[in-house]
Write a protein that holds these residues in place. Structure first.
Motif, PDB file in Angstrom:
ATOM      1  N   PRO A   1      -5.169   0.427   4.916  1.00 41.19           N
ATOM      2  CA  PRO A   1      -6.120   0.621   3.816  1.00 41.19           C
ATOM      3  C   PRO A   1      -5.531   1.506   2.736  1.00 41.19           C
ATOM      4  O   PRO A   1      -4.827   2.483   3.010  1.00 41.19           O
ATOM      5  N   LYS A   2      -5.818   1.135   1.511  1.00 44.39           N
ATOM      6  CA  LYS A   2      -5.307   1.891   0.377  1.00 44.39           C
ATOM      7  C   LYS A   2      -6.099   3.176   0.230  1.00 44.39           C
ATOM      8  O   LYS A   2      -7.325   3.156   0.188  1.00 44.39           O
ATOM      9  N   PRO A   3      -5.440   4.329   0.135  1.00 42.29           N
ATOM     10  CA  PRO A   3      -6.183   5.594   0.007  1.00 42.29           C
ATOM     11  C   PRO A   3      -6.916   5.664  -1.326  1.00 42.29           C
ATOM     12  O   PRO A   3      -6.506   5.057  -2.318  1.00 42.29           O
ATOM     13  N   VAL A   4      -8.018   6.397  -1.363  1.00 43.33           N
ATOM     14  CA  VAL A   4      -8.776   6.575  -2.598  1.00 43.33           C
ATOM     15  C   VAL A   4      -7.935   7.376  -3.586  1.00 43.33           C
ATOM     16  O   VAL A   4      -7.347   8.395  -3.232  1.00 43.33           O
TER      17      VAL A   4
ATOM     18  N   GLN B   1       0.807  -1.212   0.000  1.00 44.44           N
ATOM     19  CA  GLN B   1       0.000   0.000   0.000  1.00 44.44           C
ATOM     20  C   GLN B   1       0.844   1.267   0.000  1.00 44.44           C
ATOM     21  O   GLN B   1       0.314   2.350   0.021  1.00 44.44           O
ATOM     22  N   SER B   2       2.154   1.159   0.004  1.00 45.64           N
ATOM     23  CA  SER B   2       2.990   2.343   0.018  1.00 45.64           C
ATOM     24  C   SER B   2       4.359   1.975  -0.509  1.00 45.64           C
ATOM     25  O   SER B   2       4.671   0.812  -0.727  1.00 45.64           O
ATOM     26  N   ASP B   3       5.216   2.977  -0.707  1.00 39.29           N
ATOM     27  CA  ASP B   3       6.573   2.714  -1.163  1.00 39.29           C
ATOM     28  C   ASP B   3       7.311   1.841  -0.162  1.00 39.29           C
ATOM     29  O   ASP B   3       8.074   0.954  -0.521  1.00 39.29           O
ATOM     30  N   GLN B   4       7.058   2.116   1.130  1.00 36.12           N
ATOM     31  CA  GLN B   4       7.724   1.322   2.147  1.00 36.12           C
ATOM     32  C   GLN B   4       7.329  -0.136   2.023  1.00 36.12           C
ATOM     33  O   GLN B   4       8.174  -1.029   2.067  1.00 36.12           O
ATOM     34  N   GLN B   5       6.030  -0.392   1.851  1.00 35.09           N
ATOM     35  CA  GLN B   5       5.578  -1.771   1.713  1.00 35.09           C
ATOM     36  C   GLN B   5       6.093  -2.367   0.415  1.00 35.09           C
ATOM     37  O   GLN B   5       6.347  -3.548   0.315  1.00 35.09           O
ATOM     38  N   GLY B   6       6.246  -1.506  -0.633  1.00 29.87           N
ATOM     39  CA  GLY B   6       6.793  -2.001  -1.888  1.00 29.87           C
ATOM     40  C   GLY B   6       8.206  -2.494  -1.681  1.00 29.87           C
ATOM     41  O   GLY B   6       8.619  -3.527  -2.215  1.00 29.87           O
ATOM     42  N   ASN B   7       9.004  -1.760  -0.870  1.00 30.40           N
ATOM     43  CA  ASN B   7      10.357  -2.209  -0.563  1.00 30.40           C
ATOM     44  C   ASN B   7      10.328  -3.502   0.229  1.00 30.40           C
ATOM     45  O   ASN B   7      11.178  -4.380   0.049  1.00 30.40           O
ATOM     46  N   GLU B   8       9.341  -3.624   1.118  1.00 28.25           N
ATOM     47  CA  GLU B   8       9.218  -4.866   1.882  1.00 28.25           C
ATOM     48  C   GLU B   8       8.934  -6.036   0.959  1.00 28.25           C
ATOM     49  O   GLU B   8       9.404  -7.150   1.171  1.00 28.25           O
ATOM     50  N   HIS B   9       8.147  -5.780  -0.097  1.00 29.35           N
ATOM     51  CA  HIS B   9       7.854  -6.840  -1.048  1.00 29.35           C
ATOM     52  C   HIS B   9       9.131  -7.341  -1.704  1.00 29.35           C
ATOM     53  O   HIS B   9       9.329  -8.535  -1.876  1.00 29.35           O
TER      54      HIS B   9
ATOM     55  N   SER C   1     -19.399   3.879  -5.440  1.00 35.46           N
ATOM     56  CA  SER C   1     -19.062   2.741  -4.590  1.00 35.46           C
ATOM     57  C   SER C   1     -17.896   3.043  -3.661  1.00 35.46           C
ATOM     58  O   SER C   1     -17.712   2.363  -2.653  1.00 35.46           O
ATOM     59  N   THR C   2     -17.102   4.031  -4.009  1.00 35.37           N
ATOM     60  CA  THR C   2     -15.982   4.419  -3.143  1.00 35.37           C
ATOM     61  C   THR C   2     -16.471   4.874  -1.786  1.00 35.37           C
ATOM     62  O   THR C   2     -15.758   4.780  -0.786  1.00 35.37           O
ATOM     63  N   GLY C   3     -17.700   5.377  -1.739  1.00 33.40           N
ATOM     64  CA  GLY C   3     -18.276   5.837  -0.484  1.00 33.40           C
ATOM     65  C   GLY C   3     -18.555   7.326  -0.465  1.00 33.40           C
ATOM     66  O   GLY C   3     -19.106   7.835   0.513  1.00 33.40           O
ATOM     67  N   HIS C   4     -18.196   8.027  -1.543  1.00 33.08           N
ATOM     68  CA  HIS C   4     -18.456   9.466  -1.558  1.00 33.08           C
ATOM     69  C   HIS C   4     -19.903   9.732  -1.951  1.00 33.08           C
ATOM     70  O   HIS C   4     -20.519   8.976  -2.702  1.00 33.08           O
TER      71      HIS C   4
ATOM     72  N   LEU D   1     -14.948  12.312  -8.392  1.00 31.88           N
ATOM     73  CA  LEU D   1     -14.616  11.283  -9.380  1.00 31.88           C
ATOM     74  C   LEU D   1     -13.311  10.610  -8.995  1.00 31.88           C
ATOM     75  O   LEU D   1     -12.288  11.278  -8.798  1.00 31.88           O
ATOM     76  N   SER D   2     -13.336   9.263  -8.883  1.00 32.74           N
ATOM     77  CA  SER D   2     -12.132   8.504  -8.555  1.00 32.74           C
ATOM     78  C   SER D   2     -11.623   7.770  -9.795  1.00 32.74           C
ATOM     79  O   SER D   2     -12.336   7.622 -10.787  1.00 32.74           O
ATOM     80  N   ARG D   3     -10.396   7.304  -9.732  1.00 35.56           N
ATOM     81  CA  ARG D   3      -9.789   6.611 -10.861  1.00 35.56           C
ATOM     82  C   ARG D   3     -10.295   5.175 -10.982  1.00 35.56           C
ATOM     83  O   ARG D   3     -10.605   4.520  -9.995  1.00 35.56           O
ATOM     84  N   HIS D   4     -10.362   4.715 -12.245  1.00 35.06           N
ATOM     85  CA  HIS D   4     -10.537   3.302 -12.591  1.00 35.06           C
ATOM     86  C   HIS D   4     -11.910   2.724 -12.252  1.00 35.06           C
ATOM     87  O   HIS D   4     -12.108   1.519 -12.365  1.00 35.06           O
ATOM     88  N   GLU D   5     -12.854   3.561 -11.862  1.00 40.15           N
ATOM     89  CA  GLU D   5     -14.227   3.103 -11.650  1.00 40.15           C
ATOM     90  C   GLU D   5     -15.104   3.721 -12.735  1.00 40.15           C
ATOM     91  O   GLU D   5     -15.140   4.953 -12.865  1.00 40.15           O
ATOM     92  N   PRO D   6     -15.816   2.924 -13.539  1.00 39.58           N
ATOM     93  CA  PRO D   6     -16.642   3.497 -14.611  1.00 39.58           C
ATOM     94  C   PRO D   6     -17.704   4.429 -14.043  1.00 39.58           C
ATOM     95  O   PRO D   6     -18.347   4.123 -13.039  1.00 39.58           O
ATOM     96  N   ALA D   7     -17.888   5.565 -14.724  1.00 34.76           N
ATOM     97  CA  ALA D   7     -18.798   6.595 -14.219  1.00 34.76           C
ATOM     98  C   ALA D   7     -19.855   6.928 -15.263  1.00 34.76           C
ATOM     99  O   ALA D   7     -19.624   6.822 -16.467  1.00 34.76           O
ATOM    100  N   ILE D   8     -21.020   7.345 -14.769  1.00 35.23           N
ATOM    101  CA  ILE D   8     -22.103   7.850 -15.614  1.00 35.23           C
ATOM    102  C   ILE D   8     -22.336   9.315 -15.258  1.00 35.23           C
ATOM    103  O   ILE D   8     -22.506   9.656 -14.086  1.00 35.23           O
TER     104      ILE D   8
END
Length: 540
Positions: A204-207, A4-12, A421-424, A215-222
Motif C-alpha cells: 500500500p502506498k503511504p499517505v 510504490q517505492s524506489d525499489q519497485q521503481g527500479n523493478e519497473h 477520505s484518506t481515513g484521518h 492535511l494530505s497532498r492532492h486532495e481538495p480541502a475545505i
C-alpha cells in the motif's frame, strides 16, 4: 501497475530491460513481441545512411512477465529512452520507448514506417509524442509530422517537447504528464482502467501528508467555520507550517516543505502581513524567498482566462498548496444552490491545481449554527457549510467553531475538526492568545477534544465559583456598610438575606465586633445590631 517505492521503481525499469535482453537486441531496444510480430521484420538500416542499424523500433513495458499492450481509451507517451519510459511508468502513466526518436528519421520511407508502426500499435488509444527540448538530433520536425499524420488517421495525438523526463523532478514530471494528457482532444481523454486485484498485490502506498492527520497532498480541502471564527488566521498558521517547516499551531510537525500561494480577498495586505509576521516570529523561522506568495485582490474563477492565469502562477512558483480565501468572493452567486453547477466550478478550479501538482484549500463560511443542534459553541459539522456543493466536493476538511464567547482580551478558544477520505479523523481544542494592540502576539496550543472539554468544564466551574465569591463579597460589603456604631438595626433593615451574610454577622457578634441589643419595631421587641466600640477602635 504503479510502483510504490524506489525499489519497485527500479523493478519497473527492469521490466523494460528484461524485454530487451529477451529480444537479444544489441541496439538497446527490445523486439515488440506481442500480437504485432510483423513489426519486428522491419530493417531500417538500408533506408537511410543516417539511421543506425537496428531491427526493432520500440519497447513496451512488461507486467508479471507479459507485455502490456495498449488498449482502447488509454493515453500513452512516446519517448526517447528506456529510462524516460520507466520514469513515466513509475509516475503512474504508460509509455513506449522508441529507438528512432534519437536517430535521424527525416527519410520519407522511415517516416512512413514509424508512422505505420505507431498507427497499428496505438489502435484505439491516444498518444503524446515527447521530443527532446531543442530538437535533439534534429528530429523535432519529423516527429511533429508523425504526430500530425497520426491525427489525420484519426488517432488522438499531440507533440510536446521537454527536457528528458527522467532528468526532471517528480513534481515537474507529473505536472508535465498531466498537462500533456489534458492537451489531447476531449474524446481521447478516456479514463485508464487497471485491475484492482493486481493493485492489491502491491504494497500500500503511504499517505503523503502535508500535516500528519490534518492535511494530505492532492486532495481538495475545505477550511470552514462561522464568521469571525479565525479561519484566515488558522489558514495562515497552516501556510507558514507548510512553507517553513514549522509545527502547525506549535504542535504538529509537517511533512516536506512546499511553496504556498495565499489568495485572501477579505483581508487587506497590511493586516495579512501583520498576521504572517506574528506567526513567523512566534515560530522562530524565516520565510525563504518565494516560499509564500500572496495577494489581496478579488479573483473570480468562473472564467477560463482567470483559471489560465492561476495555472501560470502555480507553475511559475512551483506551488504546492493554494489557499483560496474566501470561496464566496471567488465564484458567481448564480446557481450557488445548484449542486451540478457548483460541481463544474469547483472541478475546473481543482483541475488547474491538480495539473500543477498543487493541493487546493478553500476557505468557506458556515450557516448560522442552530443552538438546537447541540449548542452555539459545539464542533462544526460538514452539514453546517453554507450553499451547495462544498461538503460534497471536499475530500478533506478542517472545520472551526468557537468553544465559548470571545473575552474581548485577544484570547480565542476554538474547536478544530479534521477529517477526510484518506481515513484521518480527529477533534481538537485550539487556544490562541493574540493580545490587543499595540502588543499583539501569536501564542497557540493544541489539545485533544477530550482535554479541551475537560479544560472548558474546569473553566466553567471556576467561573461559577468566582461569580459566587464575587456575589458573596459584594453582599458582605453591603452588610458592613449598613452596620452603624450609633444605631441598632434589625436583620431586615440591614438587608441580611443570604446564608453567608447571616454567618458573617454571627461571627462578628461572637468576636465582639457587633453588639446585639433589643429594639422595638411595630410594638414588638426585635434583635438589633450595631458595631461595638472595639470594632470602632479597630477600624480607626
Amino acid at each position: 501497475m504503479i510502483p510504490q517505492s524506489d525499489q519497485q521503481g527500479n523493478e519497473h525499469r527492469d521490466q523494460y530491460s528484461r524485454f530487451r535482453r529477451e529480444a537479444n537486441d544489441t541496439d538497446g531496444f527490445p523486439v515488440y513481441d506481442g500480437s504485432l510480430n510483423e513489426l519486428a521484420d522491419h530493417s531500417l538500416a538500408s533506408t537511410s545512411a543516417e539511421t543506425s542499424p537496428g531491427q526493432t523500433t520500440f519497447a513496451i513495458p512488461h507486467i508479471n512477465g507479459k507485455p502490456r499492450n495498449p488498449i482502447a481509451g488509454e493515453v500513452w507517451f512516446v519517448v526517447a529512452s528506456i529510462d524516460e519510459a520507466s520514469t513515466i511508468t513509475n509516475h503512474g502513466s504508460l509509455a513506449v520507448a522508441y529507438n528512432m526518436v534519437n536517430q535521424r528519421i527525416r527519410d520519407e520511407e522511415v517516416l512512413s514506417i514509424v508512422t505505420n508502426q505507431l498507427d497499428e500499435l496505438m489502435m484505439d488509444s491516444a498518444c503524446v509524442v515527447v521530443g527532446t527540448l531543442g530538437g535533439g538530433n534534429g528530429n523535432a520536425e519529423s516527429w511533429k509530422s508523425i504526430a500530425s499524420e497520426l491525427v489525420s488517421r484519426g488517432i488522438p495525438c499531440v507533440y510536446r517537447e521537454s527536457e528528458p523526463i527522467d532528468k526532471l523532478s517528480e513534481k515537474q514530471a507529473k505536472r508535465f504528464l498531466s498537462r500533456w494528457k489534458s492537451d489531447l482532444p476531449v474524446s481521447a481523454r478516456m479514463p485508464e482502467v487497471s485491475c484492482v486485484g493486481e493493485r492489491l498485490k502491491q504494497e500500500p502506498k503511504p499517505v503523503d501528508w502535508l500535516i500528519p492527520n490534518i492535511l494530505s497532498r492532492h486532495e481538495p480541502a475545505i477550511l470552514g467555520g462561522p464568521e469571525k471564527s479565525m479561519k484566515t488566521s488558522l489558514a495562515a498558521d497552516l501556510a507558514v507550517s507548510i512553507a517553513a517547516g514549522s509545527p502547525f499551531l506549535g504542535s504538529i510537525e509537517p511533512g516536506a516543505k512546499e511553496n504556498v500561494f495565499f489568495l485572501s480577498a477579505e483581508i487587506r495586505q497590511r493586516s495579512l502581513d501583520d498576521l504572517f509576521r506574528r506567526i513567523v516570529s512566534a515560530r522562530g523561522v524565516d520565510l525563504e524567498p518565494g516560499s509564500i506568495q500572496s495577494s489581496s485582490e478579488t479573483i473570480r474563477f468562473d472564467n477560463t482566462a482567470n483559471l489560465a492565469w492561476l495555472g501560470r502562477i502555480l507553475e511559475k512558483n512551483d506551488t504546492g498548496v493554494f489557499f483560496l480565501d474566501p470561496a464566496y468572493l471567488s465564484f458567481s452567486g448564480d446557481g450557488a444552490e445548484n449542486l451540478m453547477k457548483q460541481g463544474e466550478r469547483f472541478q475546473a478550479l481543482n483541475k488547474v491545481c491538480r495539473d500543477n501538482g498543487t493541493t487546493l484549500v478553500m476557505l468557506h463560511h458556515t450557516k448560522a449554527i442552530d443552538p438546537r443542534t447541540g449548542g452555539t459553541y459545539r464542533p462544526t459539522k460538514l452539514g453546517d457549510l453554507s450553499w451547495s456543493g462544498y461538503k460534497e466536493f471536499a475530500r478533506q476538511w478542517l472545520l472551526i467553531n468557537r468553544r465559548g464567547e470571545y473575552d474581548y482580551k485577544g484570547n480565542h478558544r476554538l474547536w478544530l475538526t479534521a477529517g477526510g477520505s484518506t481515513g484521518h479523523s480527529g477533534l481538537y481544542g485550539v487556544d490562541i492568545a493574540e493580545g490587543l494592540l499595540p502588543n499583539r502576539t501569536w501564542i497557540t496550543s493544541l489539545t485533544s477534544g477530550d482535554e479541551a472539554t475537560e479544560k472548558d468544564r474546569r473553566c466553567r466551574e471556576a467561573g461559577r465559583q468566582q461569580r459566587a465569591d464575587d456575589a458573596e463579597a459584594g453582599a458582605n460589603r453591603k452588610l458592613m456598610e449598613s452596620l452603624s456604631h450609633s444605631e441598632s438595626r434589625t436583620k431586615r433593615e440591614l438587608n441580611v438575606r443570604t446564608r453567608q451574610q447571616t454567618e458573617l454577622l454571627a461571627m462578628m457578634v461572637e468576636a465582639g465586633e457587633v453588639v446585639v441589643e433589643t429594639v422595638v419595631r411595630a410594638g414588638q421587641p426585635r434583635d438589633g445590631y450595631r458595631l461595638s466600640r472595639e470594632h470602632k477602635q479597630v477600624a480607626v
